[in-house]
Design an enzyme around this catalytic site. Structure first.
Site, mmCIF file in Angstrom:
data_model
loop_
_atom_site.group_PDB
_atom_site.id
_atom_site.type_symbol
_atom_site.label_atom_id
_atom_site.label_comp_id
_atom_site.label_asym_id
_atom_site.label_seq_id
_atom_site.Cartn_x
_atom_site.Cartn_y
_atom_site.Cartn_z
ATOM 1 N N GLU A 59 37.009 43.901 49.209
ATOM 2 C CA GLU A 59 38.436 44.217 49.294
ATOM 3 C C GLU A 59 39.086 43.549 50.505
ATOM 4 O O GLU A 59 38.412 42.967 51.355
ATOM 5 C CB GLU A 59 38.621 45.745 49.339
ATOM 6 C CG GLU A 59 38.594 46.392 47.960
ATOM 7 C CD GLU A 59 39.863 46.105 47.145
ATOM 8 O OE1 GLU A 59 40.763 45.415 47.666
ATOM 9 O OE2 GLU A 59 39.932 46.576 45.989
ATOM 10 N N ASP A 64 57.379 45.069 34.732
ATOM 11 C CA ASP A 64 56.772 44.902 36.052
ATOM 12 C C ASP A 64 55.664 43.856 35.956
ATOM 13 O O ASP A 64 54.964 43.789 34.949
ATOM 14 C CB ASP A 64 56.158 46.230 36.541
ATOM 15 C CG ASP A 64 55.755 46.157 38.006
ATOM 16 O OD1 ASP A 64 56.603 46.456 38.858
ATOM 17 O OD2 ASP A 64 54.608 45.766 38.280
ATOM 18 N N HIS A 105 46.101 43.428 39.885
ATOM 19 C CA HIS A 105 45.211 44.595 39.998
ATOM 20 C C HIS A 105 43.755 44.164 39.833
ATOM 21 O O HIS A 105 43.473 43.089 39.328
ATOM 22 C CB HIS A 105 45.573 45.645 38.935
ATOM 23 C CG HIS A 105 47.026 46.026 38.974
ATOM 24 N ND1 HIS A 105 47.503 46.969 39.836
ATOM 25 C CD2 HIS A 105 48.093 45.536 38.301
ATOM 26 C CE1 HIS A 105 48.807 47.071 39.691
ATOM 27 N NE2 HIS A 105 49.198 46.214 38.764
#
Ligand SMILES: [Mn+2]
Length: 503
Positions: free
Chosen positions: A303, A180, A184
């Protein structure tokens, strides 16, 4: 005339065909000041790079003033004489379209085709891998990743320096074919440790849990400074790319050429061979640290919804074994809430929804835009072309297909083919004359959304006990098929204005 036009087109394509890493992507746009600028003024990676770039090209959900603009290369970084920092490369759809050789309005559909026409990655020899030109061994006495990499600190509230475009590559520790790649939140915690934050359900976290259950470390490489096709392809999530499916297959499909991997030098894992920087390490089983270990702040970093995320109390730790780089590496980064993040998550989302809608209701959906205002996740515009009265219901069915494809999606606006889905004024125009709230809204309460949306919280809505549960809404701003004749937009004479623009 026709011949020269064709030649020009073939030259363009051959240039795009040579893009296989970050530097060739930069070369492709570097002479266009609307797409790329550089500065030789000294800059501090702490707060200054984000503070400057916010005015240049951050956009997205960043607090105004900000705008879409060129990518920016900082050539002189305070404390790091051998490194450069690039921010914003994927910060506009127009620029991504140029780098991939596709009109920007077709990016979602082009990505959908790449998902269908995958090309598996290959592994090349270590002596051919430019990501290993320079090697830093973590066993050496002076090794300190905080001194090797000019990692940015976005704001005064951040828990520490964050790698914001670290592409993690890992695999099932018993079956390395199950691989994968995904991005992150990585915070530097000591001279050889990074904390890694996994949102719920991420595939590398499943590899980690399985290894941890068997008391094994999980080998992982963090790859920074890449061909944008790799970053964009990595943004797909299940079910479009199921557990164990290597998203590098899609990057290969986008480039019609396999992505080159190489064996890491210190661990049994692969890395991206043409990366600027590779961090090799292992996630240690049964160790957790607070994300804000080094700073008395409750915040992590900015974020994607425009708010600063909270520091996590207990995150897994990557023990770094080695760092390899190209000579004079470029540390590529983004602003958390910026347009670049919108594109990285939004364009694969558009592709995923398009694929599922085409399977379920062929020919109805014209195009999809994962809107910037929702960070590329919460708001999607679906453009449909109704063919009969039956499609009045099928358009709403398409919205339900979209919600089932992407669980973080919250609001959907349905529009007709004569509305420009990328022009928010035009979409809001459709809402004014083709939408009546009490008959054209569909509410779906109590469904999983996204924990980083502060309204998806028990304090905001006490019907739900947990975080990240919300009411989803479909705003149907399309014209009922039988009434189309009453909703024809004014047609002006079709005419080429160029003659009147010449002096
Ligand atoms: Mn995956």
């Amino acid at each position: 005339m026709k011949k020269s036009k064709n030649n020009k087109h073939s030259v363009l394509n051959s240039k795009i065909a040579t893009i296989n890493d970050l530097r060739s992507a930069i070369n492709f746009i570097q002479n266009d000041p609307n797409q790329y600028i550089e500065t030789n003024h000294l800059i501090d990676p702490k707060e200054e790079i984000t503070g400057v770039y916010r005015h240049i090209g951050a956009a997205g959900t960043v607090k105004r003033p900000t705008k879409i603009g060129p990518a920016m290369m900082f050539n002189k970084i305070k404390g790091f004489p051998n490194a450069r920092v690039l921010i914003g490369l994927m910060g506009s759809r127009e620029r991504i379209g140029k780098i991939l050789g596709v009109p920007s309005i077709k990016l979602g559909i082009y990505m959908a085709n790449a998902r269908k026409n995958i090309k598996p990655p290959i592994t090349i020899k270590n002596n051919k891998a430019i990501c290993q030109e320079v090697i830093y061994d973590a066993k050496e006495k002076n090794f300190d990743l905080r001194k090797i990499l000019p990692t940015i600190i976005s704001t005064k509230d951040d828990s520490g320096p964050y790698l914001c475009l670290g592409l993690a590559l890992s695999s099932d520790h018993q079956n390395h074919k199950k691989m994968d790649v995904s991005i992150h939140r990585l915070c530097m915690q000591s001279k050889d440790e990074l904390s890694i934050f996994f949102a719920p359900g991420r595939h590398i976290d499943s590899f980690r849990k399985k290894a941890e259950f068997m008391k094994k470390a999980l080998n992982i490489s963090i790859n920074i400074g890449l061909d944008p096709a790799i970053y964009l392809g990595s943004g797909f999530e299940a079910p479009t790319t199921p557990f164990g499916f290597n998203e590098l297959n899609i990057a290969g499909g986008l480039r019609n050429k396999p992505i080159e991997m190489v064996n890491c030098i210190s661990i049994k894992q692969k890395a991206i061979a043409r990366a600027e920087i590779v961090i090799e390490g292992e996630i240690i089983p049964n160790i957790r640290i607070p994300e804000n270990k080094n700073k008395k702040t409750n915040k992590a970093m900015p974020e994607f919804l425009g708010y600063t995320g909270n520091a996590h109390p207990a995150l897994p730790v990557i023990k770094v074994k080695a760092i390899t780089t190209r000579k004079n590496p470029i540390l590529q980064t983004i602003i958390g809430p910026g347009e670049e993040h919108v594109n990285l998550v939004g364009i694969p989302t558009e592709a995923s929804i398009y694929l599922r809608c085409e399977d379920a209701i062929p020919g109805l959906v014209e195009n999809i835009y994962a809107h910037s205002a929702g960070g590329g996740k919460l708001l999607v515009i679906i453009q449909v072309r109704k063919r009969n009265t039956h499609d009045d219901g099928m358009a709403r069915q398409a919205a339900l297909v979209a919600l089932s494809t992407y669980r973080e999606l919250k609001n959907i606006i349905l529009i007709d083919e004569d509305v420009d889905l990328f022009d928010t004024n035009d979409v809001l125009w459709a809402m004014q004359t083709r939408y009546v709230s009490d008959i054209d809204s569909i509410f779906i309460p109590g469904v999983t959304g996204h924990v980083l949306d502060p309204s998806q919280n028990n304090l905001y809505d006490n019907r739900y006990h947990g975080k990240g549960i919300t009411t989803k809404t479909i705003f149907d701003c399309t014209v009922p098929y039988n009434l189309k004749k009453d909703f024809i937009r004014t047609e002006f004479k079709k005419i080429n204005p160029n003659k009147w623009l010449k002096k």
